[in-house]
Write a protein that holds these residues in place. Structure first.
Motif, short mmCIF file in Angstrom:
data_model
loop_
_atom_site.label_atom_id
_atom_site.label_comp_id
_atom_site.label_asym_id
_atom_site.label_seq_id
_atom_site.Cartn_x
_atom_site.Cartn_y
_atom_site.Cartn_z
N GLY A 36 0.94 -1.42 0.02
CA GLY A 36 0.05 -0.07 0.13
C GLY A 36 1.05 1.00 0.67
O GLY A 36 0.89 2.19 -0.70
N GLY A 37 1.78 0.93 0.44
CA GLY A 37 3.10 2.48 0.58
C GLY A 37 3.50 2.68 -0.71
O GLY A 37 3.63 3.60 -1.17
N ALA A 38 3.71 1.48 -1.08
CA ALA A 38 4.87 2.26 -2.26
C ALA A 38 3.29 2.12 -3.81
O ALA A 38 3.49 3.10 -4.14
CB ALA A 38 5.26 0.66 -2.50
N ALA A 39 2.44 1.83 -3.51
CA ALA A 39 1.29 2.43 -4.55
C ALA A 39 0.85 3.85 -4.11
O ALA A 39 0.13 4.24 -4.87
CB ALA A 39 -0.01 1.11 -4.25
N LEU A 40 0.81 4.07 -3.08
CA LEU A 40 1.34 5.73 -2.42
C LEU A 40 1.92 6.48 -3.26
O LEU A 40 1.31 7.44 -3.67
CB LEU A 40 0.60 5.86 -1.10
CG LEU A 40 -0.75 5.24 -0.94
CD1 LEU A 40 -0.81 5.32 0.99
CD2 LEU A 40 -2.31 6.46 -0.98
N ILE A 41 2.97 5.96 -2.96
CA ILE A 41 3.81 6.88 -3.75
C ILE A 41 4.35 6.83 -5.04
O ILE A 41 4.10 7.83 -5.75
CB ILE A 41 5.34 6.25 -3.46
CG1 ILE A 41 5.80 5.69 -1.62
CG2 ILE A 41 6.66 6.69 -4.02
CD1 ILE A 41 7.23 5.40 -2.01
N TYR A 42 4.07 5.91 -5.76
CA TYR A 42 3.98 5.62 -7.46
C TYR A 42 2.58 6.90 -8.00
O TYR A 42 2.93 7.44 -9.26
CB TYR A 42 4.19 4.95 -8.09
CG TYR A 42 5.61 3.96 -8.06
CD1 TYR A 42 6.79 4.61 -8.36
CD2 TYR A 42 5.74 3.03 -6.13
CE1 TYR A 42 8.35 3.91 -8.25
CE2 TYR A 42 7.28 2.79 -6.23
CZ TYR A 42 8.16 2.77 -7.41
OH TYR A 42 9.31 2.48 -6.89
N THR A 43 1.79 6.38 -7.67
CA THR A 43 0.63 7.64 -7.44
C THR A 43 0.71 8.92 -7.72
O THR A 43 0.72 9.55 -8.38
CB THR A 43 -0.76 6.70 -6.02
OG1 THR A 43 -0.50 5.81 -6.66
CG2 THR A 43 -2.08 7.88 -7.06
N VAL A 44 1.01 8.81 -6.35
CA VAL A 44 1.63 10.22 -6.27
C VAL A 44 2.42 11.57 -6.67
O VAL A 44 2.46 12.30 -7.58
CB VAL A 44 2.07 10.78 -4.85
CG1 VAL A 44 2.79 12.63 -4.83
CG2 VAL A 44 0.40 11.06 -4.19
#
Length: 310
Positions: A38-46
């Motif tokens: 989830g953290g990685a997904a948020l990073i790449y989304t932003v």
């Protein structure tokens, strides 16, 4: 005026080196709040949103088909390996070690260029590669430094993280080698970041992602990590296109040491003298590999392509 602009572009490129050096510590900080996936997904989304603003929208029709396909597969695979290897680390110290394993990619890239892109090289490639590998072994050996038994115990403690980091180093070497020949000077990094975000969200949704614990500290880490990722690529492209490429290439080889220092400070993880000796060997080995191919040219006409690193 042209000289001044070139110096400014070079400085912008050096900013990218600093931003990328912070990524290991920042990704780890995000994963502690939002989980590895989830953290990685948020990073790449932003980061995708930031790149869309800074670099511009993607023109799919302008991209060579081979680059679109292979670039997407290799880039997304690498970013998944990088982010998840750090997120799955069992401690801050292990996250830093995993990040160091990822920095074997310069040595692997040089080998791949020799094998597949007909890059000429001198005899320095052999000691360079050996020194880089021995450096990683010293990093993974713990307090004893170059200790094969200690390294084996360390890797057995979390084979997933170390395996992902090693696979990532190999995949990124393949990405650099392949895209140099087929990109035709195009840059689809914004698209690749968006695809990485989609892949991570798919993993999060379909494999039972970890619970996210929102906090102010986590949000700050997220903003910093996404900024380092997104603006790092944007700054690097400015430097490569308009700055002194030789200076930027040389500076990029010191990212492992800078990354370990910043991660140790961010994560409050003291590192032993043996670790720093190993990290220095990784840098030295990468530089020797670069010297082995610098100025040698290719046996065939070189392909044009945007230089990228992480």
């Amino acid at each position: 005026m042209a000289v001044m602009q070139r110096k400014q572009a070079t400085l912008v490129g050096l900013v990218a080196v600093l931003l990328w050096s912070s990524i290991v510590g920042l990704i780890r900080g995000v994963s502690e709040s939002f989980g590895p996936t989830g953290g990685a997904a948020l990073i790449y989304t932003v980061a995708s949103a930031l790149l869309w603003i800074a670099v511009g929208k993607v023109r799919l029709r302008a991209l060579p088909r081979a680059y679109l396909i292979w670039g997407s597969v290799l880039f997304v695979s690498y970013e998944l390996c990088l982010s998840l290897s750090i997120g799955y680390a069992s401690s801050a110290r292990q996250a830093i070690e995993v990040g160091m394993v990822n920095y074997l990619w310069p040595a692997f890239t040089m080998l791949a260029a020799i094998l597949f892109n007909r890059q000429r090289a001198s005899w320095l490639i052999v000691p360079g590669f050996v020194v880089a590998i021995v450096g990683i072994c010293a990093v993974l050996g713990g307090e004893q430094g170059l200790d094969l038994a200690g390294m084996a115990r360390n890797v057995r403690d979390n084979p997933l993280s170390y395996g992902l980091a090693f696979a990532g180093a190999v995949i990124w070497a393949g990405y650099c080698t392949v895209t140099a020949r087929i990109a035709q000077g195009k840059n689809a990094v914004t698209l690749f970041f968006m695809l990485t975000a989609l892949a991570l969200w798919a993993k999060y949704l379909f494999t039972g992602g970890e619970a996210m614990a929102f906090s102010m500290a986590g949000a700050v880490y997220l903003a910093l990590a996404a900024g380092a990722m997104g603006f790092g690529y944007a700054a690097w492209n400015v430097g490569i296109l308009h700055g002194n490429v030789t200076v930027l290439a040389g500076a990029s080889y010191f990212i492992p040491v800078l990354s370990a220092a910043l991660a140790a400070a961010l994560l409050q993880a003291p590192l032993s003298f043996a670790f720093w000796k190993g990290a220095a060997m990784v840098v030295a080995g990468s530089i020797l590999c670069w010297l082995a191919t610098h100025g040698k040219g290719e046996r065939s006409a070189p392909a044009e392509g945007a230089s990228q690193t992480t």
